[in-house]
Motif scaffolding. Structure first.
Motif, PDB file in Angstrom:
ATOM      1  N   ASP A  53      -0.487   4.497  -0.817  1.00 44.76           N
ATOM      2  CA  ASP A  53      -1.305   5.701  -0.718  1.00 44.76           C
ATOM      3  C   ASP A  53      -1.980   5.742   0.653  1.00 44.76           C
ATOM      4  OD1 ASP A  53      -4.238   6.912  -1.066  1.00 44.76           O
ATOM      5  OD2 ASP A  53      -2.908   7.875  -2.524  1.00 44.76           O
TER       6      ASP A  53
ATOM      7  N   ASP B 287     -11.058  -1.757   7.081  1.00 43.36           N
ATOM      8  CA  ASP B 287     -11.588  -3.090   6.779  1.00 43.36           C
ATOM      9  C   ASP B 287     -11.033  -4.152   7.730  1.00 43.36           C
ATOM     10  OD1 ASP B 287     -13.037  -2.043   4.679  1.00 43.36           O
ATOM     11  OD2 ASP B 287     -11.716  -2.826   3.109  1.00 43.36           O
TER      12      ASP B 287
ATOM     13  N   VAL C 295       0.854  -1.191   0.000  1.00 38.59           N
ATOM     14  CA  VAL C 295       0.000   0.000   0.000  1.00 38.59           C
ATOM     15  C   VAL C 295       0.886   1.236   0.000  1.00 38.59           C
ATOM     16  CG1 VAL C 295      -1.810   1.253   1.221  1.00 38.59           C
ATOM     17  CG2 VAL C 295      -1.787  -1.255   1.278  1.00 38.59           C
TER      18      VAL C 295
ATOM     19  N   LYS D 203      -4.673   7.117   1.690  1.00 38.25           N
ATOM     20  CA  LYS D 203      -6.114   6.856   1.619  1.00 38.25           C
ATOM     21  C   LYS D 203      -6.390   5.362   1.495  1.00 38.25           C
ATOM     22  CE  LYS D 203      -7.320  11.290  -0.421  1.00 38.25           C
ATOM     23  NZ  LYS D 203      -7.817  11.977  -1.608  1.00 38.25           N
ATOM     24  N   ASP D 204      -5.585   4.681   0.695  1.00 38.08           N
ATOM     25  CA  ASP D 204      -5.744   3.238   0.545  1.00 38.08           C
ATOM     26  C   ASP D 204      -5.411   2.519   1.843  1.00 38.08           C
ATOM     27  OD1 ASP D 204      -6.492   3.578  -2.099  1.00 38.08           O
ATOM     28  OD2 ASP D 204      -4.490   3.136  -2.897  1.00 38.08           O
ATOM     29  N   MET D 205      -4.380   3.012   2.548  1.00 33.54           N
ATOM     30  CA  MET D 205      -4.015   2.393   3.823  1.00 33.54           C
ATOM     31  C   MET D 205      -5.137   2.578   4.835  1.00 33.54           C
ATOM     32  SD  MET D 205      -2.078   0.589   5.716  1.00 33.54           S
ATOM     33  CE  MET D 205      -0.465   0.471   4.951  1.00 33.54           C
ATOM     34  N   ARG D 206      -5.699   3.759   4.885  1.00 36.18           N
ATOM     35  CA  ARG D 206      -6.802   4.006   5.817  1.00 36.18           C
ATOM     36  C   ARG D 206      -7.976   3.074   5.514  1.00 36.18           C
ATOM     37  NH1 ARG D 206      -8.026   8.509   9.189  1.00 36.18           N
ATOM     38  NH2 ARG D 206     -10.131   8.261   9.944  1.00 36.18           N
ATOM     39  N   ALA D 207      -8.298   2.909   4.241  1.00 35.05           N
ATOM     40  CA  ALA D 207      -9.402   2.026   3.852  1.00 35.05           C
ATOM     41  C   ALA D 207      -9.103   0.588   4.261  1.00 35.05           C
ATOM     42  CB  ALA D 207      -9.645   2.120   2.350  1.00 35.05           C
ATOM     43  N   LEU D 208      -7.872   0.155   4.067  1.00 35.90           N
ATOM     44  CA  LEU D 208      -7.492  -1.203   4.455  1.00 35.90           C
ATOM     45  C   LEU D 208      -7.577  -1.383   5.963  1.00 35.90           C
ATOM     46  CD1 LEU D 208      -6.444  -4.022   3.738  1.00 35.90           C
ATOM     47  CD2 LEU D 208      -4.121  -3.086   3.779  1.00 35.90           C
TER      48      LEU D 208
END
Length: 90
Positions: free
Chosen positions: A21, A31, A19, A23-28
């Motif tokens: 980005d 989850d 990861v 934002k992508d890390m936060r989304a992961l």
């Protein structure tokens, strides 16, 4: 063949390192973890940064919501581990 805990953790580490980005890390993280778990991890990082800045235990406790027991664990990790130091000194 059953997947071992060691293999599962290795898979997790591989995914986390892919990861790139925030934002992508936060989304992961959202989850994977509960909101409280994410907040606890963030609090540990904050406490580690304060300790690396030379703050005392009392200063860290007063500036964060971390317990003294968790702060002790963070401090031991800073002294004996490499994870916090390597990532926070980037």
């Amino acid at each position: 063949m059953a997947t071992t805990q060691k293999q599962k953790i290795a898979d997790l580490c591989t995914i986390l390192t892919q990861v790139d980005d925030p934002k992508d890390m936060r989304a992961l993280l959202e989850d994977l973890c509960t909101q409280k778990e994410v907040e606890n991890m963030a609090e540990r990082i904050f406490a580690a940064k304060l300790l690396l800045e030379g703050k005392t235990y009392n200063e860290v406790v007063s500036q964060s919501s971390i317990s003294s027991a968790t702060l002790s664990r963070v401090s031991r990790s800073l002294q004996n581990g490499t994870g916090y130091k390597k990532q926070l000194k980037k």
